[in-house]
Motif scaffolding. Sequence first.
Motif, PDB file in Angstrom:
ATOM      1  N   PHE A 192       0.935  -1.094  -0.014  1.00  0.00           N
ATOM      2  CA  PHE A 192      -0.693   0.406   0.179  1.00  0.00           C
ATOM      3  C   PHE A 192       1.011   1.571   0.208  1.00  0.00           C
ATOM      4  CE2 PHE A 192      -2.765   3.545   1.714  1.00  0.00           C
ATOM      5  CZ  PHE A 192      -4.143   2.842   1.279  1.00  0.00           C
ATOM      6  N   GLY A 193       1.872   1.210   0.710  1.00  0.00           N
ATOM      7  CA  GLY A 193       2.940   2.804   0.390  1.00  0.00           C
ATOM      8  C   GLY A 193       3.505   2.600  -0.858  1.00  0.00           C
ATOM      9  N   ILE A 194       3.468   1.178  -1.464  1.00  0.00           N
ATOM     10  CA  ILE A 194       4.494   1.244  -1.968  1.00  0.00           C
ATOM     11  C   ILE A 194       3.519   2.254  -3.299  1.00  0.00           C
ATOM     12  CG2 ILE A 194       5.349   0.278  -4.536  1.00  0.00           C
ATOM     13  CD1 ILE A 194       6.747  -1.870  -2.017  1.00  0.00           C
ATOM     14  N   VAL A 195       2.007   1.832  -3.420  1.00  0.00           N
ATOM     15  CA  VAL A 195       1.575   2.441  -4.517  1.00  0.00           C
ATOM     16  C   VAL A 195       0.545   3.912  -4.602  1.00  0.00           C
ATOM     17  CG1 VAL A 195      -1.220   1.978  -5.173  1.00  0.00           C
ATOM     18  CG2 VAL A 195       0.375  -0.345  -5.332  1.00  0.00           C
ATOM     19  N   GLY A 196       1.001   3.830  -2.482  1.00  0.00           N
ATOM     20  CA  GLY A 196       0.370   4.704  -2.309  1.00  0.00           C
ATOM     21  C   GLY A 196       2.063   6.429  -2.869  1.00  0.00           C
ATOM     22  N   PHE A 197       3.312   5.853  -2.581  1.00  0.00           N
ATOM     23  CA  PHE A 197       4.076   6.322  -2.494  1.00  0.00           C
ATOM     24  C   PHE A 197       4.192   7.046  -4.368  1.00  0.00           C
ATOM     25  CE2 PHE A 197       8.666   6.765  -4.948  1.00  0.00           C
ATOM     26  CZ  PHE A 197       8.882   8.088  -3.907  1.00  0.00           C
ATOM     27  N   LEU A 198       3.861   6.468  -5.552  1.00  0.00           N
ATOM     28  CA  LEU A 198       3.804   6.601  -7.186  1.00  0.00           C
ATOM     29  C   LEU A 198       2.204   7.593  -6.607  1.00  0.00           C
ATOM     30  CD1 LEU A 198       4.099   2.548  -8.404  1.00  0.00           C
ATOM     31  CD2 LEU A 198       5.569   4.733  -7.999  1.00  0.00           C
ATOM     32  N   ASN A 199       1.687   7.035  -6.299  1.00  0.00           N
ATOM     33  CA  ASN A 199       0.152   8.062  -6.422  1.00  0.00           C
ATOM     34  C   ASN A 199       0.318   9.720  -5.653  1.00  0.00           C
ATOM     35  OD1 ASN A 199      -1.612   6.057  -7.080  1.00  0.00           O
ATOM     36  ND2 ASN A 199      -2.206   5.085  -5.886  1.00  0.00           N
ATOM     37  N   THR A 200       0.981   9.351  -4.870  1.00  0.00           N
ATOM     38  CA  THR A 200       1.552  10.734  -4.261  1.00  0.00           C
ATOM     39  C   THR A 200       3.017  11.476  -4.799  1.00  0.00           C
ATOM     40  OG1 THR A 200       2.127   9.925  -1.423  1.00  0.00           O
ATOM     41  CG2 THR A 200       3.493  11.784  -2.434  1.00  0.00           C
ATOM     42  N   VAL A 254       2.772  10.883  -8.204  1.00  0.00           N
ATOM     43  CA  VAL A 254       1.688  11.727  -9.164  1.00  0.00           C
ATOM     44  C   VAL A 254       0.775  12.770  -8.770  1.00  0.00           C
ATOM     45  CG1 VAL A 254      -0.734  10.924 -10.334  1.00  0.00           C
ATOM     46  CG2 VAL A 254       1.310   9.651 -10.424  1.00  0.00           C
ATOM     47  N   THR A 255       0.130  12.628  -7.212  1.00  0.00           N
ATOM     48  CA  THR A 255      -0.176  13.796  -6.729  1.00  0.00           C
ATOM     49  C   THR A 255      -0.112  15.198  -6.546  1.00  0.00           C
ATOM     50  OG1 THR A 255      -2.298  12.264  -5.438  1.00  0.00           O
ATOM     51  CG2 THR A 255      -1.775  14.375  -4.914  1.00  0.00           C
ATOM     52  N   GLY A 262      -5.634  17.235  -7.488  1.00  0.00           N
ATOM     53  CA  GLY A 262      -4.356  16.114  -7.454  1.00  0.00           C
ATOM     54  C   GLY A 262      -4.372  14.375  -7.177  1.00  0.00           C
ATOM     55  N   TYR A 263      -5.595  14.456  -6.202  1.00  0.00           N
ATOM     56  CA  TYR A 263      -6.235  13.505  -5.538  1.00  0.00           C
ATOM     57  C   TYR A 263      -6.522  12.437  -6.642  1.00  0.00           C
ATOM     58  CZ  TYR A 263      -4.117  14.233  -0.756  1.00  0.00           C
ATOM     59  OH  TYR A 263      -3.315  13.576   0.047  1.00  0.00           O
ATOM     60  N   ALA A 264      -7.950  13.700  -7.132  1.00  0.00           N
ATOM     61  CA  ALA A 264      -8.516  12.896  -8.304  1.00  0.00           C
ATOM     62  C   ALA A 264      -7.660  11.658  -9.708  1.00  0.00           C
ATOM     63  CB  ALA A 264      -9.264  13.772  -9.434  1.00  0.00           C
ATOM     64  N   ALA A 265      -6.329  12.629  -9.896  1.00  0.00           N
ATOM     65  CA  ALA A 265      -5.811  12.012 -10.616  1.00  0.00           C
ATOM     66  C   ALA A 265      -4.878  10.372 -10.265  1.00  0.00           C
ATOM     67  CB  ALA A 265      -4.617  12.588 -10.828  1.00  0.00           C
ATOM     68  N   GLY A 266      -5.099  10.124  -8.883  1.00  0.00           N
ATOM     69  CA  GLY A 266      -3.956   9.366  -8.652  1.00  0.00           C
ATOM     70  C   GLY A 266      -5.066   8.033  -7.539  1.00  0.00           C
ATOM     71  N   LEU A 267      -6.479   8.341  -8.401  1.00  0.00           N
ATOM     72  CA  LEU A 267      -7.285   7.719  -7.815  1.00  0.00           C
ATOM     73  C   LEU A 267      -8.181   6.385  -8.181  1.00  0.00           C
ATOM     74  CD1 LEU A 267     -10.607   7.357  -5.526  1.00  0.00           C
ATOM     75  CD2 LEU A 267     -11.569   8.183  -7.387  1.00  0.00           C
ATOM     76  N   ILE A 323     -14.216   4.676  -3.457  1.00  0.00           N
ATOM     77  CA  ILE A 323     -15.132   6.041  -3.683  1.00  0.00           C
ATOM     78  C   ILE A 323     -15.260   6.720  -2.585  1.00  0.00           C
ATOM     79  CG2 ILE A 323     -16.004   7.656  -4.948  1.00  0.00           C
ATOM     80  CD1 ILE A 323     -15.442   5.247  -7.351  1.00  0.00           C
ATOM     81  N   ALA A 324     -16.346   6.084  -1.911  1.00  0.00           N
ATOM     82  CA  ALA A 324     -17.194   7.273  -0.836  1.00  0.00           C
ATOM     83  C   ALA A 324     -15.584   6.492   0.388  1.00  0.00           C
ATOM     84  CB  ALA A 324     -17.913   5.711  -0.052  1.00  0.00           C
TER      85      ALA A 324
END
Length: 138
Positions: free
Chosen positions: A14-22, A24-25, A47-52, A79-80
Amino acid sequence: MNNFKMLFIQAVKFGIVGFLNTAVTFIVIILFKELIGFSIYIANFAGYAAGLMNSFIWNRAWTFKSNQGDLKRQVFLFIAIWCFCFAIQMGVLFLLVDIAGIFEYVSVFMAMVVYTILNFILNRWITFNSKSNAEDNK
């Protein structure tokens, strides 16, 4: 695999995915704020929508290996939970920027930490809960 080890591995993924999304964000936030001239709040939302979508796909398939659950249910819950965590993140961002006067990008990063921890906990135990997903397949 024992529960703690599985939880630890999921948290790392989750951290790795989150790092990549961060990444992008942050890139989208900077582009929207500096190049386009939007406010920090609109840029933050973009930014947050782009990583969703990227986050959902990678976390469903790789982090939680939850490809067997009801896709519509998982998308809705993801999404919720994103909306809930984002609202909390925006509140923290507002407090840090407008109340505490902390530099915007430092505040964005600090608010991301709150968002990430809350998002992992809720998605781990609600969206991608293997027990509830197994019940969906009955």
